[in-house]
Design a protein around this motif. Sequence first.
Motif, PDB file in Angstrom:
ATOM      1  N   ASP A  49       0.860  -1.179   0.000  1.00  0.00           N
ATOM      2  CA  ASP A  49       0.000   0.000   0.000  1.00  0.00           C
ATOM      3  C   ASP A  49       0.899   1.232   0.000  1.00  0.00           C
ATOM      4  O   ASP A  49       1.604   1.497   0.972  1.00  0.00           O
ATOM      5  N   GLN A  57      -1.012   8.324  13.180  1.00  0.00           N
ATOM      6  CA  GLN A  57      -1.370   6.902  13.139  1.00  0.00           C
ATOM      7  C   GLN A  57      -0.411   6.075  13.982  1.00  0.00           C
ATOM      8  O   GLN A  57      -0.840   5.224  14.763  1.00  0.00           O
ATOM      9  N   HIS A 134      -9.052  -0.892  12.759  1.00  0.00           N
ATOM     10  CA  HIS A 134      -9.232  -0.530  11.357  1.00  0.00           C
ATOM     11  C   HIS A 134      -9.032   0.954  11.085  1.00  0.00           C
ATOM     12  O   HIS A 134      -9.132   1.373   9.933  1.00  0.00           O
ATOM     13  N   ARG A 135      -8.743   1.728  12.107  1.00  0.00           N
ATOM     14  CA  ARG A 135      -8.354   3.110  11.847  1.00  0.00           C
ATOM     15  C   ARG A 135      -7.021   3.152  11.110  1.00  0.00           C
ATOM     16  O   ARG A 135      -6.684   4.168  10.497  1.00  0.00           O
ATOM     17  N   HIS A 137      -5.746   2.271   8.092  1.00  0.00           N
ATOM     18  CA  HIS A 137      -6.100   1.812   6.748  1.00  0.00           C
ATOM     19  C   HIS A 137      -4.889   1.205   6.054  1.00  0.00           C
ATOM     20  O   HIS A 137      -5.014   0.299   5.225  1.00  0.00           O
ATOM     21  N   HIS A 213      -7.283  -4.569   5.483  1.00  0.00           N
ATOM     22  CA  HIS A 213      -7.220  -3.232   6.082  1.00  0.00           C
ATOM     23  C   HIS A 213      -7.728  -2.166   5.119  1.00  0.00           C
ATOM     24  O   HIS A 213      -8.386  -1.213   5.526  1.00  0.00           O
ATOM     25  N   ALA A 214      -7.420  -2.323   3.852  1.00  0.00           N
ATOM     26  CA  ALA A 214      -7.826  -1.325   2.864  1.00  0.00           C
ATOM     27  C   ALA A 214      -9.324  -1.389   2.577  1.00  0.00           C
ATOM     28  O   ALA A 214      -9.953  -0.354   2.327  1.00  0.00           O
ATOM     29  N   CYS A 215      -9.909  -2.590   2.621  1.00  0.00           N
ATOM     30  CA  CYS A 215     -11.307  -2.771   2.205  1.00  0.00           C
ATOM     31  C   CYS A 215     -12.273  -3.016   3.361  1.00  0.00           C
ATOM     32  O   CYS A 215     -13.480  -2.957   3.165  1.00  0.00           O
ATOM     33  N   TYR A 216     -11.767  -3.341   4.528  1.00  0.00           N
ATOM     34  CA  TYR A 216     -12.515  -3.598   5.759  1.00  0.00           C
ATOM     35  C   TYR A 216     -13.153  -4.987   5.790  1.00  0.00           C
ATOM     36  O   TYR A 216     -12.902  -5.755   6.710  1.00  0.00           O
ATOM     37  N   GLN A 247      -8.089   7.672  -2.843  1.00  0.00           N
ATOM     38  CA  GLN A 247      -7.474   8.490  -1.799  1.00  0.00           C
ATOM     39  C   GLN A 247      -6.282   9.273  -2.335  1.00  0.00           C
ATOM     40  O   GLN A 247      -6.091  10.435  -2.002  1.00  0.00           O
TER      41      GLN A 247
END
Length: 257
Positions: A49, A57, A134-135, A137, A213-216, A247
């Motif tokens: 990513d 973060q 999940h905060r 990303h 993580h990117a898509c949940y 993004q």
Amino acid sequence: MGTWFVAQDAWVVMAVGVAWFSLLYLGTGALSILLAAVMQRFGYGRRLDPRPVTGAQLRRELGASGSSILVFGLGLVVPWGMLRLGWAGLAVAPSGWQVALEIVLLFFWNELHFYACHRLLHTRALRRFHVMHHRSHVATPWSTYAFHPVEAAMLGSVPLLPMLVHDFSFAALMTLPVLSIVLNNLGHANYEASARAPARGWRAASRRHHLHHACYHGNYGFLLEVFDRMFGSVLPLDAADAVIARQRASDTGARRP
């Protein structure tokens, strides 16, 4: 070592537990970052990513991980109490083969336990406890333990049920958290350690968890993909492309005068 553990006072067990999980977290996190830097320098593997990770973060991940370390470390009093009360026992003079087999069994149990807990944490009733994780990303090695205390307690319960049905060797039980965080770091490394893209087998764990993580939703497994395949929760390899592109376009637009 097992006899020493059982003979200690509860406060000693908890203090050793906090120190042990702190060492695991900091040591494996630093090693993961170092290995990724070395591989990148030699052109082996790739960052998954490309989005930047902010200082905010990282501070949030370290703070949340500190609370998880307390949950894991103080929580050692539970298996200690099970042993003291006679609800569980430790193998006496286990052979090397027994220890190895127990480690393999605990590895597969850890995979099933993680998948089940992770799916529960994505339900309406429990997802408020999982949103902290999940905060992030973009996954990092420091997000490995970045859990809400409820999630940390759920994931930290992994040895309890096996201990009720079998007298494990102390060595196998001690190996379980080491295996867990090493594999968890692999999933959160945001780096694919493979000459081939996309990677296959266990080395694909980083890509699978990066997609999660990117898509949940989707890719709820730990190292193995077997349970995601069984229950239809596998994400396609390009699942995060649109999210990342959106993004990055937004960030680029925000920087224009």
